[in-house]
Enzyme design. Structure first.
Site, mmCIF file in Angstrom:
data_model
loop_
_atom_site.group_PDB
_atom_site.id
_atom_site.type_symbol
_atom_site.label_atom_id
_atom_site.label_comp_id
_atom_site.label_asym_id
_atom_site.label_seq_id
_atom_site.Cartn_x
_atom_site.Cartn_y
_atom_site.Cartn_z
ATOM 1 N N ASP A 1 0.975 -1.237 -0.019
ATOM 2 C CA ASP A 1 -0.025 -0.077 0.021
ATOM 3 C C ASP A 1 0.914 1.171 -0.011
ATOM 4 O OD1 ASP A 1 -2.251 -1.345 -0.168
ATOM 5 O OD2 ASP A 1 -2.543 -1.390 2.270
ATOM 6 N N ALA B 1 -5.552 3.105 7.681
ATOM 7 C CA ALA B 1 -3.867 3.582 8.111
ATOM 8 C C ALA B 1 -3.746 4.112 9.439
ATOM 9 C CB ALA B 1 -3.398 4.223 6.811
ATOM 10 N N TYR B 2 -3.245 5.285 9.631
ATOM 11 C CA TYR B 2 -2.879 5.885 10.650
ATOM 12 C C TYR B 2 -4.099 6.049 11.419
ATOM 13 C CZ TYR B 2 -0.083 9.070 13.836
ATOM 14 O OH TYR B 2 0.487 9.806 14.922
HETATM 15 P P1 NAP Z 1 4.756 2.772 5.125
HETATM 16 O O1 NAP Z 1 5.598 1.648 5.367
HETATM 17 O O2 NAP Z 1 4.698 3.308 3.619
HETATM 18 O O3 NAP Z 1 3.341 2.464 5.396
HETATM 19 C C1 NAP Z 1 3.370 1.934 6.857
HETATM 20 C C2 NAP Z 1 2.181 0.966 6.865
HETATM 21 O O4 NAP Z 1 1.020 1.410 6.657
HETATM 22 C C3 NAP Z 1 2.650 -0.194 5.949
HETATM 23 O O5 NAP Z 1 2.480 -1.303 6.371
HETATM 24 C C4 NAP Z 1 1.622 0.020 4.832
HETATM 25 O O6 NAP Z 1 1.209 -1.208 4.010
HETATM 26 C C5 NAP Z 1 0.333 0.491 5.708
HETATM 27 N N1 NAP Z 1 -0.577 1.414 4.802
HETATM 28 C C6 NAP Z 1 -0.177 2.371 4.023
HETATM 29 N N2 NAP Z 1 -1.573 2.906 3.728
HETATM 30 C C7 NAP Z 1 -2.508 2.176 4.172
HETATM 31 C C8 NAP Z 1 -3.862 2.311 4.018
HETATM 32 N N3 NAP Z 1 -4.253 2.951 3.546
HETATM 33 N N4 NAP Z 1 -4.430 1.256 4.825
HETATM 34 C C9 NAP Z 1 -3.945 0.021 5.355
HETATM 35 N N5 NAP Z 1 -2.505 0.260 5.632
HETATM 36 C C10 NAP Z 1 -1.689 0.980 5.127
HETATM 37 O O7 NAP Z 1 5.188 3.851 6.058
HETATM 38 P P2 NAP Z 1 5.520 5.352 5.979
HETATM 39 O O8 NAP Z 1 6.537 5.712 5.110
HETATM 40 O O9 NAP Z 1 5.674 6.175 7.218
HETATM 41 O O10 NAP Z 1 3.905 5.941 5.047
HETATM 42 C C11 NAP Z 1 3.099 6.752 5.701
HETATM 43 C C12 NAP Z 1 1.922 5.998 5.920
HETATM 44 O O11 NAP Z 1 1.853 5.317 7.018
HETATM 45 C C13 NAP Z 1 0.852 7.363 6.355
HETATM 46 O O12 NAP Z 1 -0.045 7.509 5.204
HETATM 47 C C14 NAP Z 1 0.442 6.689 7.628
HETATM 48 O O13 NAP Z 1 -1.307 6.439 7.388
HETATM 49 C C15 NAP Z 1 0.876 5.465 8.121
HETATM 50 N N6 NAP Z 1 1.271 5.781 9.495
HETATM 51 C C16 NAP Z 1 0.830 4.860 10.284
HETATM 52 C C17 NAP Z 1 1.174 5.216 11.730
HETATM 53 C C18 NAP Z 1 0.583 4.163 12.601
HETATM 54 O O14 NAP Z 1 -0.091 3.452 12.380
HETATM 55 N N7 NAP Z 1 0.962 4.371 13.888
HETATM 56 C C19 NAP Z 1 1.946 6.159 11.985
HETATM 57 C C20 NAP Z 1 2.415 6.935 11.222
HETATM 58 C C21 NAP Z 1 2.060 6.526 9.974
HETATM 59 P P3 NAP Z 1 2.544 -1.849 3.012
HETATM 60 O O15 NAP Z 1 3.329 -2.649 3.898
HETATM 61 O O16 NAP Z 1 1.521 -3.023 2.213
HETATM 62 O O17 NAP Z 1 3.091 -0.874 2.238
#
Ligand code: NAP
Ligand code: MN
Length: 272
Positions: free
Chosen positions: A45, A159-160
């Site tokens: 994703d 996601a977040y």
């Molecule tokens: P990233 O590795 O690109 O993404 C983090 C994780 O979130 C990965 O496992 C990714 O899946 C998954 N993901 C991304 N979009 C998703 C969606 N719409 N629905 C379900 N899972 C999703 O990390 P990054 O470089 O920091 O990218 C930023 C994204 O990570 C942000 O958009 C944010 O939503 C998320 N994030 C999450 C948290 C948290 O949950 N605590 C904190 C900060 C950011 P894949 O392994 O398939 O790529």
């Protein structure tokens, strides 16, 4: 049709991308990384997020289709064993679903800047209490004290937003979801203390008082060290995503977050 391939940098994804390139060549489909109208993304994703930001200037004319090299995700519907199906869908003019991006304008005393996101736009300060007014269409709804605020799209709901206790939102619903990040909540400070799901006609505006904050939009960040306001809305900018015909939103939910079914009734009865 002009096709670009966007690959996550791991060995398996690169190998699958090479296979796809060969298939495209044998089907006489042009590869064009500069001006594509189809982008095949290979990875997870997070790979779609990066591909979208790379092609943001021409996003309205691009169809995205994902081949996953990890577990089933929300954006990449096809398995590496289904490359022929991917090519066929492209050749036969596949149905796609149109999604609106989130858009924001960041205004300081001296400048204005636009940003876009697939999943969410957020403001955060992990070091000191972030203090901000929250406006919806210029109506002051709340003064917020906490770590931050997250505005998610339907796509970003898993996601977040989900980690923050926000609601999962079914594919196809156009909404904005406002969720607090570690709000202070006591006799002095009040917060909404609930995810707030809004009609996309609204504009959410934050006017932080504390100067140093981080603005996050998908995997990207901006560090702010001057006063600013940020207005966030559902954009008219769209992109098209091709989904697998047999992959409903509930299939993805099920394989990502849920148990398939209760296998052994006797065992379950023993617990109760
Ligand atoms: P990233 O590795 O690109 O993404 C983090 C994780 O979130 C990965 O496992 C990714 O899946 C998954 N993901 C991304 N979009 C998703 C969606 N719409 N629905 C379900 N899972 C999703 O990390 P990054 O470089 O920091 O990218 C930023 C994204 O990570 C942000 O958009 C944010 O939503 C998320 N994030 C999450 C948290 C948290 O949950 N605590 C904190 C900060 C950011 P894949 O392994 O398939 O790529
Ligand atoms: Mn990842």
């Amino acid at each position: 049709m002009k096709v670009a391939i966007y690959v996550r940098g791991d060995e398996l994804s690169i190998k699958i991308a090479e296979k796809i390139k060969k298939k495209l060549a044998s089907n006489e489909i042009t590869i064009d990384d500069e001006n594509p109208n189809v982008v095949i993304f290979v990875g997870g994703d997070g790979t779609l997020l990066r591909a979208i930001h790379l092609y943001i200037d021409k996003i309205d004319q691009i169809h995205f289709i994902g081949v996953r090299t990890g577990t089933l995700g929300f954006f990449c519907d096809y398995k590496p064993s289904e490359i022929d199906e991917v090519i066929n869908r492209l050749k036969n003019g596949a149905n796609s679903k149109k999604y609106r991006l989130i858009e924001a304008e960041i205004a300081t005393n001296t400048s204005k800047k636009k940003i876009f996101a697939v999943n969410e736009i957020r403001i955060e300060n992990p070091f000191h209490t972030l203090i901000t007014n929250i406006y919806i269409d210029d109506f002051l709804t709340n003064a917020f004290y906490g770590n931050g605020l997250n505005v998610s799209s339907q796509l970003g709901s898993s996601a977040y937003n989900r980690s923050l206790g926000g609601a999962l939102v079914e594919r196809g619903l156009e909404i904005l979801q406002l969720q607090e990040i570690a709000a202070l909540s006591n006799r002095s400070y009040r917060s909404i203390n609930s995810p707030l799901i809004l009609d996309p006609k609204h504009v959410i505006k934050f006017a932080p008082v504390a100067k140093k904050t981080i603005i996050g939009y998908d995997h990207l960040t901006l560090e702010m060290d001057e006063d600013y306001t940020i207005s966030i809305w559902l954009s008219d900018k769209t992109f098209q995503l091709i989904h697998h015909e047999n992959n409903t939103y509930f299939d993805v939910l099920n394989s990502t977050f849920m148990k398939d079914k209760v296998e052994d009734k006797k065992w379950v009865l023993m617990i109760f």
